[in-house]
Design an enzyme around this catalytic site. Structure first.
Site, PDB file in Angstrom:
ATOM      1  N   ALA A 257    -143.238-113.674 -49.398  1.00  0.00           N
ATOM      2  CA  ALA A 257    -144.392-113.746 -50.290  1.00  0.00           C
ATOM      3  C   ALA A 257    -144.012-113.135 -51.631  1.00  0.00           C
ATOM      4  CB  ALA A 257    -145.578-112.998 -49.681  1.00  0.00           C
ATOM      5  N   GLU A 291    -148.425-107.417 -50.284  1.00  0.00           N
ATOM      6  CA  GLU A 291    -148.555-108.031 -51.613  1.00  0.00           C
ATOM      7  C   GLU A 291    -149.731-107.419 -52.368  1.00  0.00           C
ATOM      8  OE1 GLU A 291    -145.302-109.703 -50.314  1.00  0.00           O
ATOM      9  OE2 GLU A 291    -145.985-109.578 -52.394  1.00  0.00           O
ATOM     10  N   HIS A 294    -148.894-104.251 -54.089  1.00  0.00           N
ATOM     11  CA  HIS A 294    -148.166-104.462 -55.349  1.00  0.00           C
ATOM     12  C   HIS A 294    -149.106-104.630 -56.540  1.00  0.00           C
ATOM     13  CE1 HIS A 294    -143.952-104.657 -54.351  1.00  0.00           C
ATOM     14  NE2 HIS A 294    -144.071-105.651 -53.507  1.00  0.00           N
TER      15      HIS A 294
END
Ligand code: ZN
Length: 643
Positions: A257, A291, A294
């Site tokens: 991803a 993700e 992030h």
């Protein structure tokens, strides 16, 4: 093509500040090219010169302020820009080539229905295959994207859709400042499902031929996404900093991803087409959480240079696992981390090719990818978990939130983060960082006991050792668990401080106690260290393990048995009989999978002494559950790109 060096990035950073990117892409050409025009506004020191990067199929026009520049001056991927003014406007028009390697603008034709799908992957330095850019992480700027594409398509990007002035035209809202490696879009007849949560618009995309499979699983994807958003909002003072949270499952993706702000791209192997194990569902959930982490650590606050790429990944790995375990039904994520991810980290750290978690300097962008391994991901995440245990969770979160506040929509370094954590905890982290981040290899924590005639412990201690090749002892905050035959568990937390105890720390709380039960060092898996049980505890494993309720404790005991066999400290037949005695009772799929996988590797390693292949890559059939970075390197023969 030259890879941007650290020195060049530093020099360019000192010269220019990028104000904005206006990007206009024409995706209507059916062939293997698309149109790209970008206008970059930037400030510079008057009279100086620099270059912009672009990898076109054909350069059509370059205009800097009021001058047309000769496209022929393009050398490899660098367009020289001389005679800069204080305020500059650069427009670069080009034809770009679609890619089929997962880099730049990837073009995929679905064999199921002949439909065409496009998605952009700008990581690490591939935005240059989409439009001209000052392609380094610390020249962040707002991006305003417009796209022309077949009217029946769907187009999404980092920013919110602002206008559809006519069929086949999409205009997106200006984003907050983004690093160029985070710019993304998707275009094609995508299947989309929308929702919203806590005022944040959500969407999930996949190719039409997978629509039924996504719809069948939609509830879990949205539920996990919402649970993770809520948990991050509890941990972080800053709310989710982007306009929407889209997730696009895309084909032929070169990673697990990618954390593009507002439009995360994920490999569409995560759209399950058949029955899958809960371990595979958990991996998808931890990837979603990874993700999302992030968005704050990497996208809101971005590394200054690729020196800190490891920190980006270690943080997302740590926070992703933590949030998945704390906020979703996958509360065993730390067990999977212990038996699978850390096994990968331990293996990599014991290889001759080991390296410190934090490299001193990364000379160029391409080198940034070299450290994309079990040390950057798994060891790094485990070391962060240790730091949280060592500092205390409150101080850690206070420092992290101060870090975000100080550098929001900007850039920061490891030193900035350590300073913020030091200020919040009142502790000097320099010694800790030197030993944990700048020194390679792994310590071994061994239980030592002595028992009196009355059956009570006269001594209980944890000794810490290090390999002669890397003789570094470290501060560890750990727990020692005592697992009694009746199932009761007591846990003692303690600090191992090599500067005061020279590698031997008494567990005073247990001295004088009846020497019963199994003593498990590093119970709760707070630190990154190999463990060895004391002989009495090792003998008790076959009887205690099958009845142990805590899957994490079971994972640690299996890890110890496998590692001791692999290091030749315990005979392989003892491991085989333990597997025969205890594995049939194992209820965690991931533990059973890894024990069988690793024991196979260990038995061959013991015979051939070669380090084991990471479990998930051993058998290609399990590719979807393979960790993000274990993907086949389809890129040009450089190391696999990041996720
Ligand atoms: Zn990541």
């Amino acid at each position: 093509m030259p890879s941007l060096t650290r020195a060049e990035a530093t020099a360019r950073r000192a010269l220019i500040t990028v104000v904005s990117y206006e990007v206009d892409l024409d995706l209507t050409g059916g062939g293997d090219r698309f149109g790209s025009t970008v206008t970059i506004r930037f400030r510079a020191t008057p009279g100086t010169a620099t270059f912009v990067e672009v990898k076109p199929a054909a350069l059509r026009g370059v205009r800097l302020n009021d001058r047309d520049l000769d496209p022929g001056t393009l050398t490899e991927n660098r367009l020289p820009l001389a005679g800069l003014a204080g305020q500059n406007t650069l427009t670069v028009s080009a034809e770009m080539a679609y890619s089929n390697t997962g880099e730049g603008m990837h073009r995929f034709v679905d064999p199921a229905d002949g439909e065409t799908y496009l998605y952009a992957m700008s990581f690490l330095d591939d935005v240059q295959r989409i439009f001209a850019a000052f392609d380094q992480p610390d020249l962040k700027a707002p991006v305003t994207l417009s796209v022309t594409a077949p009217p029946q398509w769907t187009v999404a990007a980092n920013g919110q859709l602002a206008a559809r002035p006519r069929p086949g035209r999409w205009e997106f809202a200006t984003t907050p400042p983004l690093a160029t490696y985070l710019v993304s879009l998707i275009a094609g007849p995508w299947h989309v499902r929308r929702d919203s949560h806590d005022g944040i618009p959500l969407a999930v995309y996949c190719r039409r031929s997978l629509a039924a499979h996504l719809d069948a699983d939609l509830d879990e994807v949205f539920t996990v996404t919402k649970q993770c958003l809520d948990r991050f909002h509890q941990l972080f003072a800053e709310r989710y900093p982007f306009a929407k949270y889209d997730q696009a499952f895309v084909p032929e993706f070169n990673a697990g991803a990618m954390e593009n702000p507002g439009l995360v791209t994920l490999r569409d192997d995560y759209v399950f087409r058949s029955a899958v194990t809960d371990t595979q569902r958990e991996l998808r959930a931890t990837t979603i959480a990874h993700e999302m982490a992030h968005m704050w650590f990497g996208d809101l606050v971005t590394m200054r240079w690729w020196d800190d790429l490891w920190l980006n990944e270690s943080f997302a790995e740590y926070l992703g696992t933590r949030v998945a375990a704390e906020a979703t039904r996958f509360d065993r994520a730390w067990t999977t981390f212990a038996i699978r991810r850390k096994a990968w980290g331990y293996t990599a750290d014991q290889r001759p090719s080991t390296h410190p978690v934090a490299p001193e300097e990364v000379a160029d962008a391409a080198q940034g990818l070299l450290n994309f391994d079990g040390i950057s991901y798994a060891k790094g995440a485990s070391v962060l978990r240790q730091l949280v245990a060592w500092l205390g969770d409150d101080a850690f979160l206070a420092g992290l939130n101060a870090h975000f506040a100080a550098h929001r929509f900007g850039n920061a370094t490891l030193a900035d983060l350590l300073a913020a954590l030091g200020a919040a905890s009142g502790r000097d982290l320099s010694g800790w960082a030197e030993r944990w981040l700048r020194q390679a290899q792994v310590n071994t924590l061994r239980m030592e006991t002595a028992v009196a005639a009355d059956g009570c412990w006269t001594a209980v201690a944890v000794t810490q050792t290090a390999p002669t090749s890397h003789p570094v002892l470290r501060p560890h905050r750990i727990a020692v668990g005592r697992y009694a035959a009746d199932g009761t568990v007591t846990r003692v937390e303690l600090d191992l401080d090599p500067d005061t105890d020279r590698g031997r720390t008494e567990v005073r709380a247990l001295v004088g106690q009846p020497a019963t039960g199994l003593l498990l060092p590093n119970d709760g898996d707070l630190t990154f260290a190999k463990i060895r049980l004391d002989p009495a505890s090792a003998d008790a494993v076959p009887t205690v393990l099958p009845g142990l309720a805590d899957p994490l404790a079971r994972a640690l005991l299996w890890g110890e048995a496998l590692d001791a066999a692999r290091d030749g400290e315990r005979p392989v037949p003892a491991l085989v009989s333990l597997i025969a005695a205890a594995l049939p009772a194992e209820t965690e799929v991931v533990i059973a999978e890894e024990v069988l996988g690793l024991s196979l590797a260990s038995s061959t390693a013991t015979s051939t002494r070669s380090p084991a292949t990471p479990p998930c890559c051993g058998s290609p059939g399990r590719a979807p559950t393979c960790s993000p970075e274990h993907r086949p390197a389809v890129r040009r023969n450089s190391p696999p790109p990041g996720a």
